[in-house]
Motif scaffolding. Structure first.
Motif, short mmCIF file in Angstrom:
data_model
loop_
_atom_site.label_atom_id
_atom_site.label_comp_id
_atom_site.label_asym_id
_atom_site.label_seq_id
_atom_site.Cartn_x
_atom_site.Cartn_y
_atom_site.Cartn_z
N TYR A 129 0.81 -1.22 0.00
CA TYR A 129 0.00 0.00 0.00
C TYR A 129 0.85 1.29 0.00
O TYR A 129 0.35 2.37 0.31
CB TYR A 129 -0.94 0.00 1.21
N SER A 153 -7.58 -1.27 7.04
CA SER A 153 -8.66 -1.38 8.02
C SER A 153 -8.22 -2.03 9.33
O SER A 153 -8.70 -1.66 10.41
CB SER A 153 -9.82 -2.20 7.44
N ASN A 188 -8.31 7.08 4.54
CA ASN A 188 -8.61 5.94 3.66
C ASN A 188 -9.34 4.81 4.36
O ASN A 188 -10.45 4.47 3.98
CB ASN A 188 -7.35 5.38 2.98
N ALA A 189 -8.69 4.18 5.35
CA ALA A 189 -9.18 2.89 5.87
C ALA A 189 -10.70 2.88 6.04
O ALA A 189 -11.27 3.74 6.69
CB ALA A 189 -8.51 2.57 7.20
N GLY A 190 -11.33 1.84 5.46
CA GLY A 190 -12.80 1.83 5.40
C GLY A 190 -13.49 1.04 6.49
O GLY A 190 -14.71 0.91 6.44
N PHE A 211 -14.41 6.71 3.02
CA PHE A 211 -15.59 5.86 2.73
C PHE A 211 -15.64 4.82 3.83
O PHE A 211 -14.64 4.60 4.53
CB PHE A 211 -15.38 5.15 1.37
N ALA A 224 -11.33 -5.29 5.20
CA ALA A 224 -11.74 -4.46 4.06
C ALA A 224 -12.37 -5.29 2.96
O ALA A 224 -13.41 -4.93 2.41
CB ALA A 224 -10.55 -3.67 3.52
N PHE A 228 -10.94 0.64 -6.12
CA PHE A 228 -9.54 0.40 -5.72
C PHE A 228 -8.85 -0.57 -6.67
O PHE A 228 -7.62 -0.61 -6.74
CB PHE A 228 -9.49 -0.13 -4.29
N TYR A 254 -6.94 8.38 -3.52
CA TYR A 254 -6.25 8.39 -2.22
C TYR A 254 -5.77 9.80 -1.92
O TYR A 254 -5.88 10.29 -0.79
CB TYR A 254 -5.08 7.39 -2.23
C1 BEZ Z 1 -8.71 -0.81 3.81
O1 BEZ Z 1 -7.93 -1.64 4.33
O2 BEZ Z 1 -9.65 -0.30 4.44
C2 BEZ Z 1 -8.48 -0.42 2.38
C3 BEZ Z 1 -7.23 -0.51 1.83
C4 BEZ Z 1 -7.05 -0.14 0.51
C5 BEZ Z 1 -8.10 0.35 -0.24
C6 BEZ Z 1 -9.35 0.43 0.32
C7 BEZ Z 1 -9.56 0.06 1.64
#
Ligand code: BEZ
Length: 403
Positions: free
Chosen positions: A56, A119, A140-142, A160, A190, A269, A318
């Motif tokens: 990431y 997440s 970011n983390a959903g 989100f 996620a 994504f 992002y």
């Molecule tokens: C997440 O872990 O929440 C996540 C990571 C990458 C893109 C979207 C969500």
């Protein structure tokens, strides 16, 4: 870890540098790789907890670049005070998250945390931030829980919930008469929650999920999954992968000969920030997300031009989320003229903010998650182009939030 490794993945150009920031590097071996200091005294301290290494990395860098761009556009000041930015590499590793969060709060005594991407990292971080009352903006983390059962007056999200981008894609496939779908995702929070958002519209509307295939994060060995999908022959596959993993999945998909046989879709994504790297394999893929490259509004045009000028590359969702984290924090700190101890008033100002975002204007739900449009997009010439609005002003259900 040497200094070179500590800075791996960090852009050498900094938007804050454009307004004359001094830069210093912390001691080798520290968990806190880089510090930027602006102004002489009494600075607002912001710690970023983002991935600067691992699959990431692109996401963490894009968020950081755009967050710095927003701060630079604010003149390098929030509420009249200078800014000190402390960058911490989360490595997208949940087991490290509690220690790093505690360091930012108790050792560095930051006023704000901005992060994370993953997440699992968010779950550990949010529990501590909630307990400590530290102002936190998630770019970011959903993780659904963060604006669900773990919601808190001091925790905000500019991105989100994992449920959100999946939900419109279920509706899109049903509208096109696609009834039999396989879900394939990284088997952590996620991926599972993204699949959950998809199922909440797709299955509820009469669609069948024939099979769910979970690949352990961050593994990129997709051959077994692709062989199974080829033998099932579903109408479509909904896939959650991001960053480096998304590049590999989409290329492997095409190399396995599936591209012209089975439709591959996903939350945005799957192609966001990586469509160029996916090349011909990614062309034509359709996804749903709260952003598209060519959105025709003044904020998007200005942001994309400034990003390109500063960093020499194209912006992505992002970055938009990082840029909006800067805008949201500015709304709060400006409202209290820099007196971040006035947390109640600062929170109220952030709750009432209307963010003029490159994605289009958005406001926060009462659980502190964006209420926003979701677009159906398609990759054309390496860009995620908007096809149409798939769902308008979609709010997360925020199940379990009682703050
Ligand atoms: C997440 O872990 O929440 C996540 C990571 C990458 C893109 C979207 C969500």
């Amino acid at each position: 870890m040497g200094k070179k490794d500590q800075n791996k993945g960090l852009s050498r150009r900094s938007a804050l540098g454009l307004i004359g920031a001094g830069a210093g590097v912390m001691a080798a071996g520290s968990a806190f790789p880089t510090k930027f200091a602006i102004g002489a005294q009494s600075k607002i301290k912001i710690g970023t907890l983002l991935p600067y290494s691992g699959t990431y990395t692109w996401l963490g860098q894009s968020i950081t670049n755009s967050f710095e761009l927003a701060l630079a556009q604010a003149g390098g000041k929030l509420g009249g005070r200078g800014i000190e930015l402390i960058k911490v590499d989360s490595e997208a590793k949940p087991p490290k998250a509690a220690e790093l969060t505690n360091k930012l709060i108790n050792q560095e005594k930051v006023d704000f945390i901005v992060g994370p991407v993953h997440s699992g990292v968010a779950m550990a971080m949010a529990k501590i931030a909630r307990e400590e009352g530290t102002m936190t903006v998630i770019p970011n983390a959903g993780a659904n829980q963060v604006t669900g059962p773990l919601c808190s007056p001091n925790i905000f999200r500019t991105s989100f919930s994992n449920w959100q981008p999946g939900h419109p894609m279920g509706k899109v496939l049903l509208e096109e008469g696609k009834k039999n779908v396989v879900l394939c995702y990284w088997g952590y929070g996620a991926g599972k929650q993204s699949a959950g958002g998809f199922k909440d519209s797709f299955v509820a509307g009469g669609g069948n999920v024939i099979k769910e295939i979970a690949v352990p994060f961050p593994k990129v060995e997709f051959q077994a999954a692709l062989t199974e999908i080829a033998s099932i022959k579903p109408d479509a596959v909904y896939a959650f992968f991001a960053g480096g993993g998304a590049v590999k999945f989409v290329k492997d998909w095409a190399a396995a000969g599936l591209k012209d046989k089975i439709e591959l879709v996903g939350p945005g994504f799957l192609t966001e920030g990586v469509a160029k790297a996916q090349g011909a394999a990614g062309e034509g893929l359709r996804t749903t997300l709260h952003y598209a490259d060519g959105l025709d509004n003044p904020a998007n045009r200005a942001y994309r031009a400034a990003y390109k000028k500063t960093y020499g590359k194209e912006a992505d969702v992002y970055g938009v989320q990082g840029f909006d984290a800067g805008q949201l924090i500015k709304a709060g700190v400006d409202a209290v003229q820099g007196d971040v101890a006035a947390q109640k008033a600062m929170v109220a100002a952030m709750e009432g903010a209307v963010i003029d975002s490159p994605r289009g204007q958005w406001v926060l739900s009462s659980a502190h998650n964006p209420v926003q449009n979701f677009y159906l997009r398609q990759v054309r010439n390496g860009r995620n182009e908007m096809v149409r609005v798939a769902m308008e002003n979609l709010a997360d259900p925020a199940k379990g939030c009682s703050a």
